[in-house]
Design a protein around this motif. Sequence first.
Motif, PDB file in Angstrom:
ATOM      1  N   THR A 126      -3.102 -21.091   1.402  1.00  0.00           N
ATOM      2  CA  THR A 126      -1.924 -20.778   2.229  1.00  0.00           C
ATOM      3  C   THR A 126      -2.317 -20.463   3.669  1.00  0.00           C
ATOM      4  O   THR A 126      -1.511 -19.914   4.420  1.00  0.00           O
ATOM      5  CB  THR A 126      -1.147 -19.574   1.651  1.00  0.00           C
ATOM      6  N   THR A 137      13.523 -11.919  -0.865  1.00  0.00           N
ATOM      7  CA  THR A 137      13.642 -11.137  -2.107  1.00  0.00           C
ATOM      8  C   THR A 137      13.534  -9.652  -1.818  1.00  0.00           C
ATOM      9  O   THR A 137      14.282  -8.841  -2.379  1.00  0.00           O
ATOM     10  CB  THR A 137      12.556 -11.563  -3.107  1.00  0.00           C
ATOM     11  N   ALA A 164      10.375 -16.689   0.983  1.00  0.00           N
ATOM     12  CA  ALA A 164      10.932 -16.266  -0.307  1.00  0.00           C
ATOM     13  C   ALA A 164      10.647 -14.800  -0.593  1.00  0.00           C
ATOM     14  O   ALA A 164      11.524 -14.066  -1.067  1.00  0.00           O
ATOM     15  CB  ALA A 164      10.373 -17.144  -1.419  1.00  0.00           C
ATOM     16  N   LEU A 165       9.419 -14.355  -0.316  1.00  0.00           N
ATOM     17  CA  LEU A 165       9.078 -12.954  -0.588  1.00  0.00           C
ATOM     18  C   LEU A 165       9.862 -12.013   0.319  1.00  0.00           C
ATOM     19  O   LEU A 165      10.319 -10.954  -0.120  1.00  0.00           O
ATOM     20  CB  LEU A 165       7.570 -12.740  -0.406  1.00  0.00           C
ATOM     21  N   ARG A 211       3.131 -24.207   1.785  1.00  0.00           N
ATOM     22  CA  ARG A 211       3.016 -23.062   0.863  1.00  0.00           C
ATOM     23  C   ARG A 211       3.157 -21.745   1.624  1.00  0.00           C
ATOM     24  O   ARG A 211       3.798 -20.802   1.135  1.00  0.00           O
ATOM     25  CB  ARG A 211       1.681 -23.130   0.128  1.00  0.00           C
ATOM     26  N   PHE A 236      13.247 -22.257  -0.087  1.00  0.00           N
ATOM     27  CA  PHE A 236      12.370 -22.235   1.078  1.00  0.00           C
ATOM     28  C   PHE A 236      11.368 -23.387   1.037  1.00  0.00           C
ATOM     29  O   PHE A 236      10.932 -23.865   2.086  1.00  0.00           O
ATOM     30  CB  PHE A 236      11.643 -20.896   1.179  1.00  0.00           C
ATOM     31  N   ASN A 237      11.013 -23.840  -0.153  1.00  0.00           N
ATOM     32  CA  ASN A 237      10.147 -25.003  -0.253  1.00  0.00           C
ATOM     33  C   ASN A 237      10.851 -26.244   0.290  1.00  0.00           C
ATOM     34  O   ASN A 237      10.245 -27.053   1.004  1.00  0.00           O
ATOM     35  CB  ASN A 237       9.723 -25.218  -1.704  1.00  0.00           C
ATOM     36  N   LEU A 250      12.209 -19.251  -3.741  1.00  0.00           N
ATOM     37  CA  LEU A 250      11.031 -20.110  -3.599  1.00  0.00           C
ATOM     38  C   LEU A 250      11.431 -21.581  -3.581  1.00  0.00           C
ATOM     39  O   LEU A 250      10.926 -22.367  -2.760  1.00  0.00           O
ATOM     40  CB  LEU A 250      10.050 -19.850  -4.752  1.00  0.00           C
ATOM     41  N   LEU A 273      13.656 -14.347  -6.948  1.00  0.00           N
ATOM     42  CA  LEU A 273      12.478 -14.836  -6.224  1.00  0.00           C
ATOM     43  C   LEU A 273      12.255 -16.328  -6.479  1.00  0.00           C
ATOM     44  O   LEU A 273      11.972 -17.094  -5.545  1.00  0.00           O
ATOM     45  CB  LEU A 273      11.242 -14.041  -6.647  1.00  0.00           C
ATOM     46  N   ALA A 274      12.422 -16.742  -7.726  1.00  0.00           N
ATOM     47  CA  ALA A 274      12.239 -18.163  -8.059  1.00  0.00           C
ATOM     48  C   ALA A 274      13.273 -19.029  -7.346  1.00  0.00           C
ATOM     49  O   ALA A 274      12.949 -20.117  -6.850  1.00  0.00           O
ATOM     50  CB  ALA A 274      12.341 -18.355  -9.575  1.00  0.00           C
ATOM     51  N   THR A 281       6.816 -21.263   2.558  1.00  0.00           N
ATOM     52  CA  THR A 281       7.614 -21.020   1.353  1.00  0.00           C
ATOM     53  C   THR A 281       7.450 -19.585   0.875  1.00  0.00           C
ATOM     54  O   THR A 281       8.437 -18.896   0.584  1.00  0.00           O
ATOM     55  CB  THR A 281       7.198 -21.994   0.236  1.00  0.00           C
ATOM     56  N   LEU A 282       6.228 -19.124   0.797  1.00  0.00           N
ATOM     57  CA  LEU A 282       5.962 -17.775   0.270  1.00  0.00           C
ATOM     58  C   LEU A 282       6.459 -16.684   1.214  1.00  0.00           C
ATOM     59  O   LEU A 282       7.070 -15.707   0.772  1.00  0.00           O
ATOM     60  CB  LEU A 282       4.467 -17.604   0.009  1.00  0.00           C
TER      61      LEU A 282
END
Length: 345
Positions: free
Chosen positions: A337, A188, A184-185, A177, A99-100, A96, A92-93, A180-181
């Motif tokens: 967000t 994952t 990434a989520l 944000r 995607f950021n 993140l 996940l990191a 990105t979230l």
Amino acid sequence: MFIESRLTHNGLRQCLRVAGAGALGFVISQLMGWNYGVFFTVFPMFLLGLVPILNGHIMRQFLANVSLNVLEVSLVVGLLKHMPVVMTLVVLAMFLFRFNLMAKGPMFLFGANGVLTLSILLHFASYPNVDLSDLLACNLMASGLAVFIAMLMYTLFPDVEPRQPPPRANKPAAQIRHETLIGALTATLSFVVFQVFDLQGSLSAQMATILVLFALGYSGARVSAGKRAVGTLLGCNLALLMQLLLYTQSHHFLLVILLYWLGLILFAREHVLEGAGSGIGFGGLTTLGILFGQSLGPQQDLVYSALYRFSSMSVALTLTLLFMACLHGLLNHWAPTRLTKSAPP
């Protein structure tokens, strides 16, 4: 799909570059007998299809990403494979971070290539019967070969007119944000689901769930998923038609190459006319690349592979969009967000 529209001189050359690169990557991997042929077919098309120019900055992003991917996968799989929860948090990191970069813009290629390559590598590497060294070596070799092929294609089919750089979007921090979230989520979750249900043979479906995330948001992913489904269906049908035309002649490698190149040029033309990242044309390109790179040797039959690819991809995309819709709503309930009225939903 293939509407009548005249390509520009640059558009025609981009078609020839993409089709030539995909075909050359396939030919080299087949002649050399290398494993993981999907790397050798998809990477050149990814590099030349998503970015219409090639310069030192782009090549450095591409090669730096693959070097970082190899290091990350070696450490994550080697050290954390027996701790799935910790491994998932580390994955996940990594998503993140990428995607950021994609949401901010200037390093989009580095982030996008990282997300796609990481997903493929982690998908393969998490299974005990996979030789990790061979997997990473093939990835490195395919990435270096993709850059070489891209340079060759630009030498053979250079642009005749200078291209204008795309405009830079100034996004508010909340939108960055949000994108990105949600990316990434979702990426994952895709990784976790394909591991929990032991879907080792569904690489194409997992790739579809990742490629729609390049739209950076639920609204864009929804449009991209529809186009990708159409592109995949057309790609599968074209592959089946090729199999029918070849029939008992599939051992003639030159015939396979000719039909494969013709299929690539058709989808490359649609991709250029669309002017979009991962649309119908690019969906068809990657479908042919995966089917031929992963499922087709001169003596192999890809009928089952094509049918399974489309059905698994349809289910995966539907579930991905449902998750993104829920996540999109949740993120919009939190001020840091929340998308503004002017931002795409």
